[in-house]
Write an enzyme that holds these catalytic residues in place. Structure first.
Site, mmCIF file in Angstrom:
data_model
loop_
_atom_site.group_PDB
_atom_site.id
_atom_site.type_symbol
_atom_site.label_atom_id
_atom_site.label_comp_id
_atom_site.label_asym_id
_atom_site.label_seq_id
_atom_site.Cartn_x
_atom_site.Cartn_y
_atom_site.Cartn_z
ATOM 1 N N TYR A 1 0.837 -1.205 0.000
ATOM 2 C CA TYR A 1 0.000 0.000 0.000
ATOM 3 C C TYR A 1 0.873 1.255 0.000
ATOM 4 C CZ TYR A 1 -3.609 -3.261 1.769
ATOM 5 O OH TYR A 1 -4.471 -4.323 1.969
ATOM 6 N N HIS B 1 0.770 -11.689 2.160
ATOM 7 C CA HIS B 1 -0.339 -10.985 1.486
ATOM 8 C C HIS B 1 -1.163 -11.898 0.552
ATOM 9 C CE1 HIS B 1 -1.439 -6.566 0.413
ATOM 10 N NE2 HIS B 1 -2.502 -7.327 0.323
HETATM 11 N N1 LIG Z 1 -5.362 -8.789 2.281
HETATM 12 C C1 LIG Z 1 -5.823 -8.352 1.139
HETATM 13 O O1 LIG Z 1 -5.576 -8.960 0.082
HETATM 14 C C2 LIG Z 1 -6.673 -7.107 1.105
HETATM 15 C C3 LIG Z 1 -7.369 -6.762 -0.056
HETATM 16 C C4 LIG Z 1 -8.166 -5.618 -0.034
HETATM 17 C C5 LIG Z 1 -8.252 -4.845 1.107
HETATM 18 N N2 LIG Z 1 -7.539 -5.183 2.241
HETATM 19 C C6 LIG Z 1 -7.638 -4.368 3.487
HETATM 20 O O2 LIG Z 1 -9.007 -4.264 3.858
HETATM 21 C C7 LIG Z 1 -9.339 -2.891 4.047
HETATM 22 C C8 LIG Z 1 -10.796 -2.640 3.759
HETATM 23 O O3 LIG Z 1 -11.139 -2.997 2.448
HETATM 24 P P1 LIG Z 1 -11.384 -1.930 1.254
HETATM 25 O O4 LIG Z 1 -10.708 -0.653 1.587
HETATM 26 O O5 LIG Z 1 -11.008 -2.632 0.002
HETATM 27 O O6 LIG Z 1 -12.968 -1.776 1.212
HETATM 28 P P2 LIG Z 1 -14.122 -1.464 2.265
HETATM 29 O O7 LIG Z 1 -13.571 -1.143 3.594
HETATM 30 O O8 LIG Z 1 -15.121 -2.558 2.122
HETATM 31 O O9 LIG Z 1 -14.802 -0.173 1.617
HETATM 32 C C9 LIG Z 1 -14.127 1.053 1.535
HETATM 33 C C10 LIG Z 1 -14.982 1.979 0.682
HETATM 34 O O10 LIG Z 1 -16.256 2.153 1.310
HETATM 35 C C11 LIG Z 1 -16.495 3.533 1.569
HETATM 36 N N3 LIG Z 1 -17.147 3.572 2.887
HETATM 37 C C12 LIG Z 1 -16.590 3.273 4.085
HETATM 38 N N4 LIG Z 1 -17.493 3.367 5.073
HETATM 39 C C13 LIG Z 1 -18.662 3.724 4.488
HETATM 40 C C14 LIG Z 1 -19.950 3.981 4.982
HETATM 41 N N5 LIG Z 1 -20.219 3.876 6.288
HETATM 42 N N6 LIG Z 1 -20.915 4.359 4.095
HETATM 43 C C15 LIG Z 1 -20.646 4.473 2.775
HETATM 44 N N7 LIG Z 1 -19.436 4.219 2.242
HETATM 45 C C16 LIG Z 1 -18.443 3.863 3.090
HETATM 46 C C17 LIG Z 1 -15.142 4.189 1.558
HETATM 47 O O11 LIG Z 1 -15.240 5.531 1.125
HETATM 48 P P3 LIG Z 1 -14.721 6.749 2.064
HETATM 49 O O12 LIG Z 1 -13.270 6.510 2.334
HETATM 50 O O13 LIG Z 1 -14.981 7.961 1.225
HETATM 51 O O14 LIG Z 1 -15.578 6.698 3.304
HETATM 52 C C18 LIG Z 1 -14.395 3.364 0.519
HETATM 53 O O15 LIG Z 1 -14.721 3.796 -0.775
HETATM 54 C C19 LIG Z 1 -8.376 -2.179 3.086
HETATM 55 O O16 LIG Z 1 -8.319 -0.783 3.316
HETATM 56 C C20 LIG Z 1 -7.112 -2.940 3.367
HETATM 57 O O17 LIG Z 1 -6.534 -2.498 4.588
HETATM 58 C C21 LIG Z 1 -6.766 -6.313 2.241
#
Ligand SMILES: NC(=O)c1ccc[n+]([C@@H]2O[C@H](COP(=O)([O-])OP(=O)(O)OC[C@H]3O[C@@H](n4cnc5c(N)ncnc54)[C@H](OP(=O)(O)O)[C@@H]3O)[C@@H](O)[C@H]2O)c1
Length: 281
Positions: free
Chosen positions: A53, A111
């Site tokens: 990241y 990862h």
């Molecule tokens: N291990 C892996 O392979 C892997 C893969 C993907 C992700 N990850 C980790 O998992 C974390 C979370 O997953 P993600 O970032 O992919 O997706 P997520 O947390 O499911 O969704 C994030 C998105 O949702 C929006 N959001 C957040 N809260 C909200 C709410 N209450 N209402 C409406 N929209 C909302 C955010 O926008 P705003 O920021 O504008 O609120 C952003 O666009 C990542 O940040 C990362 O740390 C790990």
């Protein structure tokens, strides 16, 4: 500022962590550091980062800007696919620490398994040794299928504390979750809100949310918690950060839980990343 009380979860190695965390994918630089600092201010303690990241430095900066002592936080990072051979994994873990300017990570994960490369057991040995050397408190994996985890245990005698996998109402991972339960491995949910895709407009969840006077996101995150999974929602917005963490003052009944679990579909992954074939470096 209001601080939330978050329940704790105990891992198979005795390490404890909060039942919900904060995702940091795409939070970088000064703005990212401020967003992460705000999340810490309102009560998030588990912070999820990754070498790939390019924000381990940003996370470290947020930790220094916050007034919460380092030992009260639970910082995670992840080893990228291109550094899975043993020596590269060891130096990458050290580089991760230097980037964040931290003495240790609470959790370090592989990862992706990248099974075609066949280096993940070596990477695992590096994590085991880094834990012995005090660089990491708990070690785990992401996106590992049961067959990959079985190999780790067979070849090193040590199993992961956590497997972080894609998990949301459109992809409920029922089989993988029950396999984790049988093997005393905690499930952590990445993209727990399915990156705010159509799931947030889902009528079934909306009805449940209205009944509880909660938002759709809160109901989804509560569903993760009641499944026994640890969600790590990301939000750059202070209001949504607070919304997402405010899930410990209501509960879903069994019918509501199964209505949400029933929304899953075979093609429900957000980016079709099947760990059996998908590779990330
Ligand atoms: N291990 C892996 O392979 C892997 C893969 C993907 C992700 N990850 C980790 O998992 C974390 C979370 O997953 P993600 O970032 O992919 O997706 P997520 O947390 O499911 O969704 C994030 C998105 O949702 C929006 N959001 C957040 N809260 C909200 C709410 N209450 N209402 C409406 N929209 C909302 C955010 O926008 P705003 O920021 O504008 O609120 C952003 O666009 C990542 O940040 C990362 O740390 C790990």
């Amino acid at each position: 500022m209001m601080s939330q009380i978050i329940p704790e979860v105990t891992l198979n190695d005795g390490v404890t962590l909060p039942a919900i965390g904060f995702g940091t994918y795409s939070l970088n630089g000064n703005e990212g550091a401020n967003a992460i600092k705000h999340a810490i201010d309102i009560g998030y303690r588990l912070i999820d980062s990754a070498y790939n990241y390019e924000n381990e430095g940003t996370v470290g900066e947020a930790v220094r800007r916050s007034s919460v002592p380092r030992e009260k936080l639970f910082i995670t990072s992840k080893l990228p696919g291109r550094y899975q051979t043993y020596d590269k994994a060891v130096t990458t873990i050290q580089e991760s620490l230097y980037r964040a300017n931290l003495d240790y990570y609470d959790l370090y994960l592989i990862h992706w398994p990248n099974p075609k490369q066949d280096n993940y057991v070596e990477a695992w040995q590096a994590l085991i040794d880094a834990k012995k050397w005090g660089f990491i408190r708990s070690i785990g994996v992401c996106n590992f299928l049961p067959e990959h985890i079985e190999r780790l245990e067979k070849e090193t005698g040590i199993k992961p504390s956590i497997n972080q996998i894609e998990l949301h109402p459109f992809f409920n991972q029922a089989e993988q979750r029950s396999w984790h339960e049988e093997h005393n491995i905690k499930t952590e949910s990445w993209s727990p809100l399915a990156r705010a895709n159509a799931v947030l407009e889902n009528e079934t969840i909306k009805k449940i949310a209205d009944r509880h006077h909660k938002t759709v996101s809160q109901v989804i995150l509560r569903w993760h918690y009641q499944l026994g999974a640890i969600p790590i929602p990301k939000s750059a917005s202070p209001a949504r950060q607070l919304e997402n963490i405010s899930i410990f003052d209501f509960s879903l009944d069994e019918t509501e839980m199964s209505m949400i679990t029933g929304l899953t579909r075979p093609d429900g992954r957000i980016n079709n990343q099947d760990p059996a074939i998908y590779e990330e470096f």
